[in-house]
Design a protein around this motif. Structure first.
Motif, PDB file in Angstrom:
ATOM      1  N   VAL A   9       0.864  -1.184   0.000  1.00  0.00           N
ATOM      2  CA  VAL A   9       0.000   0.000   0.000  1.00  0.00           C
ATOM      3  C   VAL A   9       0.895   1.227   0.000  1.00  0.00           C
ATOM      4  O   VAL A   9       1.685   1.427   0.926  1.00  0.00           O
ATOM      5  CB  VAL A   9      -0.938   0.025   1.219  1.00  0.00           C
ATOM      6  CG1 VAL A   9      -1.763   1.311   1.227  1.00  0.00           C
ATOM      7  CG2 VAL A   9      -1.868  -1.189   1.208  1.00  0.00           C
ATOM      8  N   GLY A  11       1.353   5.031   0.523  1.00  0.00           N
ATOM      9  CA  GLY A  11       0.706   6.164   1.187  1.00  0.00           C
ATOM     10  C   GLY A  11       0.258   5.815   2.585  1.00  0.00           C
ATOM     11  O   GLY A  11      -0.379   4.789   2.808  1.00  0.00           O
ATOM     12  N   GLY A  16      -4.720   5.478   2.775  1.00  0.00           N
ATOM     13  CA  GLY A  16      -3.790   4.359   2.771  1.00  0.00           C
ATOM     14  C   GLY A  16      -3.885   3.504   4.018  1.00  0.00           C
ATOM     15  O   GLY A  16      -3.873   2.260   3.948  1.00  0.00           O
ATOM     16  N   ILE A  34       3.021  -1.117   4.158  1.00  0.00           N
ATOM     17  CA  ILE A  34       2.810   0.267   3.745  1.00  0.00           C
ATOM     18  C   ILE A  34       4.163   0.875   3.399  1.00  0.00           C
ATOM     19  O   ILE A  34       5.113   0.776   4.181  1.00  0.00           O
ATOM     20  CB  ILE A  34       2.136   1.098   4.849  1.00  0.00           C
ATOM     21  CG1 ILE A  34       0.699   0.619   5.091  1.00  0.00           C
ATOM     22  CG2 ILE A  34       2.136   2.588   4.504  1.00  0.00           C
ATOM     23  CD1 ILE A  34       0.004   1.301   6.257  1.00  0.00           C
ATOM     24  N   ALA A  36       5.688   4.587   2.374  1.00  0.00           N
ATOM     25  CA  ALA A  36       5.289   5.994   2.342  1.00  0.00           C
ATOM     26  C   ALA A  36       6.487   6.887   2.628  1.00  0.00           C
ATOM     27  O   ALA A  36       7.374   6.527   3.394  1.00  0.00           O
ATOM     28  CB  ALA A  36       4.182   6.262   3.361  1.00  0.00           C
ATOM     29  N   CYS A 184      -2.428   4.768  -2.953  1.00  0.00           N
ATOM     30  CA  CYS A 184      -3.203   5.725  -2.154  1.00  0.00           C
ATOM     31  C   CYS A 184      -2.326   6.936  -1.850  1.00  0.00           C
ATOM     32  O   CYS A 184      -2.218   7.364  -0.689  1.00  0.00           O
ATOM     33  CB  CYS A 184      -3.684   5.087  -0.854  1.00  0.00           C
ATOM     34  SG  CYS A 184      -4.694   3.615  -1.049  1.00  0.00           S
ATOM     35  N   THR A 185      -1.693   7.485  -2.872  1.00  0.00           N
ATOM     36  CA  THR A 185      -0.683   8.520  -2.666  1.00  0.00           C
ATOM     37  C   THR A 185      -1.230   9.939  -2.716  1.00  0.00           C
ATOM     38  O   THR A 185      -0.451  10.901  -2.704  1.00  0.00           O
ATOM     39  CB  THR A 185       0.448   8.373  -3.699  1.00  0.00           C
ATOM     40  OG1 THR A 185      -0.111   8.318  -5.016  1.00  0.00           O
ATOM     41  CG2 THR A 185       1.244   7.107  -3.445  1.00  0.00           C
ATOM     42  N   TYR A 302      -7.392   7.215  -5.257  1.00  0.00           N
ATOM     43  CA  TYR A 302      -6.935   8.558  -4.904  1.00  0.00           C
ATOM     44  C   TYR A 302      -7.836   9.597  -5.545  1.00  0.00           C
ATOM     45  O   TYR A 302      -8.628   9.297  -6.447  1.00  0.00           O
ATOM     46  CB  TYR A 302      -5.484   8.767  -5.335  1.00  0.00           C
ATOM     47  CG  TYR A 302      -5.227   8.688  -6.831  1.00  0.00           C
ATOM     48  CD1 TYR A 302      -5.531   9.756  -7.684  1.00  0.00           C
ATOM     49  CD2 TYR A 302      -4.674   7.545  -7.404  1.00  0.00           C
ATOM     50  CE1 TYR A 302      -5.300   9.690  -9.047  1.00  0.00           C
ATOM     51  CE2 TYR A 302      -4.438   7.469  -8.768  1.00  0.00           C
ATOM     52  CZ  TYR A 302      -4.756   8.539  -9.587  1.00  0.00           C
ATOM     53  OH  TYR A 302      -4.532   8.469 -10.941  1.00  0.00           O
TER      54      TYR A 302
END
Length: 339
Positions: A9, A11, A16, A34, A36, A184-185, A302
């Motif tokens: 994932v 973000g 996120g 995750i 990020a 999910c940025t 997003y």
């Protein structure tokens, strides 16, 4: 035994984190990581007022828009009723939507459907705040305070076996060792995907200490006063296509003037912080699958604009649905068209 599905994932904002937690719940055998560039205070989510007030959020279809709203509402209401509510930053708040125009300018059909006490404000209520308000609505809704909520989600994710890697990603093809990538940025997706339909919607707010403020007030000129757990958010701005993250003194003066005219007692509030964030606006929100030329599947989620906190649980449900479809061999996007 088969190797567990490896999901990345991208973000660590509210979208996120909710997506990662939902994948852990729905696919317990999967390994969810995750990746990020930043967490917590460095995310756009941290500055959100977090009030559940649907606006111009639009999913790929009207039916999906309603589903996301409804699922998010059910999730937050259940969390509010649980012993985790305080740690998760959930609170219930009543208040008013106000306008000097006709009632249609401020009427909110989603809140009317979801809130059992949604009703038109009477004349005495319209006079609570100075300003000559002609119409308005009262309701009791939810606030998700991300100064608590992001940390709570992160802790839950790690306790469930999740891993967070701090790293900036400049190309989706640079992500190696995963079967599925979930993007999910937020505003970062514009550079990452080349999506020109994703634009910043600059927001500037004050965070103040005003413990006497127990109700929310929102008007049709983007003025709002929203109490959270221990801070009140005063806003705001909605500047389309503006990339500056510096506090603008003219915006500050405008926000302070509008909010203190709406509630004069705020003039003596202690200012904790002025904050600027770039809301990732896309119409509609991008929720679709994409196969990279490397063969890796990507699920995009997003473009939620100023409604990421509000719609995160329902959006996470759509992410989980698309990931599950991919695992079953379904790579289609029946509800959306490709870029």
């Amino acid at each position: 035994m088969p190797e567990p599905v490896r999901i990345c994932v991208l973000g660590a904002g509210v979208i996120g984190l909710h997506a990662a937690r939902r994948l852990q719940a729905d696919l317990p055998a999967a390994q969810v990581t995750i990746v990020a560039a930043g967490q917590g205070e460095s995310t756009t989510s941290i500055g959100a007022a977090g009030i559940f007030r649907p606006g111009v959020f639009r999913a790929p279809t009207p039916r999906l828009t309603d589903e996301i709203m409804d699922e998010s509402w059910r999730y937050y209401k259940a969390l509010l009723a649980s012993e985790q509510a305080a740690a998760a930053g959930l609170c219930e708040v009543s208040g008013y939507l106000l306008t000097r125009r006709g009632p249609e300018a401020i009427h909110n059909p989603h809140l009317e459907r979801l809130c059992p006490d949604y009703r038109a404000a009477n004349g005495r209520e319209l006079a609570i705040c100075p300003g000559g308000w002609k119409n308005g609505f009262f309701c009791t809704t939810l606030v998700t305070d991300d100064t608590y909520h992001l940390g709570w989600l992160t802790q839950c994710f790690k306790e469930a076996g999740g891993t967070i890697v701090e790293r900036e990603v400049e190309n989706l093809r640079d992500i190696k060792g995963f079967d599925i990538i979930v993007n999910c940025t937020g505003i970062g997706a514009r550079k990452l995907t080349g999506d020109s339909r994703l634009v910043p919607l600059r927001g500037q707010v004050f965070k103040v200490k005003a413990p006497w403020i127990k109700m929310f007030f929102m008007t049709d000129d983007d003025t709002y006063v929203v109490p959270g757990v221990d801070r009140v958010t005063l806003g705001g701005t909605r500047q389309f296509g503006v990339y500056s993250t510096a506090v603008d003194e003219h915006d500050s003066a405008s926000i302070w003037d509008r909010c203190t005219r709406l509630i004069p007692s705020l003039k003596r509030a202690e200012v904790i912080q002025e904050w600027v964030g770039l809301r990732p606006h896309r119409d509609p929100v991008r929720m679709e699958k994409e196969r990279l030329d490397t063969g890796v599947m990507v699920v995009h989620c997003y473009g939620h604009g100023g409604y990421g906190v509000m719609t995160a649980p329902g959006s996470a449900g759509q992410v989980s649905r698309m990931v599950t479809e991919i695992l079953r061999g379904d790579f289609s996007n029946p509800l959306v068209s490709s870029l």
